[in-house]
Write an enzyme that holds these catalytic residues in place. Structure first.
Site, short mmCIF file in Angstrom:
data_model
loop_
_atom_site.label_atom_id
_atom_site.label_comp_id
_atom_site.label_asym_id
_atom_site.label_seq_id
_atom_site.Cartn_x
_atom_site.Cartn_y
_atom_site.Cartn_z
CB THR A 180 -42.92 -95.49 31.95
OG1 THR A 180 -43.89 -95.21 32.95
CG2 THR A 180 -42.04 -96.61 32.41
CG ASN A 220 -43.07 -105.61 32.53
OD1 ASN A 220 -43.67 -104.55 32.55
ND2 ASN A 220 -41.78 -105.71 32.81
#
EC number: 2.3.1.35
Length: 408
Positions: free
Chosen positions: A195, A403
């Protein structure tokens, strides 16, 4: 210009950036996608640039990647880039494609360009439609006469904690050639793209095919050799633009100074890749793995990826625990056939395994070494001549916290 010499014929520019090469301008602003942080970045070149890009290997490719790929494949050149953060515009169906095309259209209209002169990128939350009213207003507010590399670097970030930029100069045909870049990436990082977004600019005059081949090769040795958490995302892209304003003779693989240019482009890419690994979510340490003695470079890369991708290795490094068994295990399950009796492992200068068996070492010295913020793991796996390097970070408690609450 303040510079620091890095290698023969190449110097790194102090505070160098994506706008260090001649003719490139970039900036960023806040358009309201994110609460307060900059979230819309722009880049353009005064002269159209030969362009090349590589994209994520994830089957779910975000809409902006498809739009950018269409632009580069049909046009061979680019003159501008628009990128938003906060929303990835991935898994958004036909509307996502429409929105990415509109971003391209609005930016092209603002600069008086053909639509296919513009690349589009997005990063952020997957599965959410872009707030196009905010993006429209943001593009309308762009002042292309007020460039700011720092603003560009900030506007492309998500969970990153630092901006990432670099630039170098070198001499080609007696002309000063500059290569600059900016990147984002902190989590959902894994070899075979991640990412992450990386944008590289250069004022070198270069042939399109040579630039494309160089980027693919360099990506395999840099961006594809980093990992934070083993996840490969939907929006990853590396894009290079070369506008030729340095005035050198056209570069290709047969140019007598091609190797110098390739090494400089590799240095920029590797620097950005390492900065992403260093800034992994919750990370406290940069880990470099050096593998040698393999039969092929591909085998060395696969072993390096196995070590750097091991959560058990990453947690051991976080805890400053010289648990070499985890490194041996990662080598063993890498999928590469090796002779266990020919494997050596070292933590920095501290040998921990020789010929596949442990050697006596000072645990306190090893712990002291592993408490540093940069760690090197060496692994010799045989008598081959191939080698590779990989980069990652430790796995900390903060990674889970970041996360677990990413959407909230």
């Amino acid at each position: 210009m303040n510079v620091t010499t890095k290698s023969q014929g190449m110097t790194e520019i102090k505070n160098g950036s994506i706008i260090s090469p001649h003719g490139f301008h970039a900036g960023g602003l806040h358009c309201g996608i994110r609460k307060t942080k900059l979230d819309l970045a722009w880049l353009y070149t005064e002269k159209e640039a030969v362009a090349a890009a590589v994209y994520t290997t994830n089957s779910f490719k975000a809409a902006p990647l498809n739009v950018t790929k269409e632009s580069i494949e049909s046009n061979q050149t680019l003159s501008a880039l628009i990128c938003n953060s906060g929303v990835a515009n991935a898994c958004t169906g036909k509307q996502g494609e429409v929105d990415a095309l509109e971003m391209r259209h609005l930016t092209a209209a603002k600069l008086g360009l053909a639509e296919k002169d513009v690349a589009v990128a997005s990063t952020g939350l997957i599965g959410t439609l872009l707030p196009m009213d905010k993006i429209r207003s943001g593009i309308d507010e762009i002042d292309f006469n007020k460039p700011s590399a720092a603003s560009f670097e900030s506007a492309i970030l998500t969970t990153d904690t630092v901006r990432k930029g670099v630039a170098v100069t070198l001499e080609i045909d007696g002309k000063t050639v500059t290569i600059g870049g900016a990147a984002k990436g902190s989590g959902m990082i894994n070899p075979n793209m991640a990412t992450m977004l990386s944008f590289i600019t250069t004022d070198a005059h270069i042939e399109k095919g040579a630039l494309t081949n160089a980027l693919k090769s360099i990506t395999n040795q840099s961006y594809n050799m980093i990992t934070v958490d083993g996840d490969t995302s939907t929006n990853d892209m590396v894009c290079v633009m070369a506008n030729g304003l340095a005035g050198n003779d056209q570069l290709d693989e047969n140019h007598p100074e091609w190797h110098q240019f390739y090494e400089a482009l590799f240095f920029v890419s590797q620097s950005l890749a390492k900065s992403i690994a260093r800034d992994g979510e919750g990370a406290t340490k940069l880990i470099e793995v050096q593998v040698e003695g393999a039969h092929t470079e591909e085998e060395a890369q696969q072993i390096a990826k196995s070590i750097i991708g091991s959560n058990l290795v990453k947690t051991a490094i976080h805890g400053s625990d010289a648990n070499w068994g985890r490194i041996i295990t990662a080598i063993g399950y890498s999928g590469i056939e090796i002779d266990p009796n020919a494997v050596d492992v070292a933590l920095g200068d501290i040998d921990v395994v020789k010929q596949g068996v442990p050697v006596d070492f000072d645990e306190i010295e090893a712990k002291r070494y592993l408490e540093q913020d940069e760690i090197v793991i060496y692994a010799s796996v045989g008598k081959g001549t191939a080698s590779s390097k990989g980069w990652g970070c430790d796995l900390s408690y903060d990674y889970v916290q970041i996360n677990a609450s990413y959407r909230t």
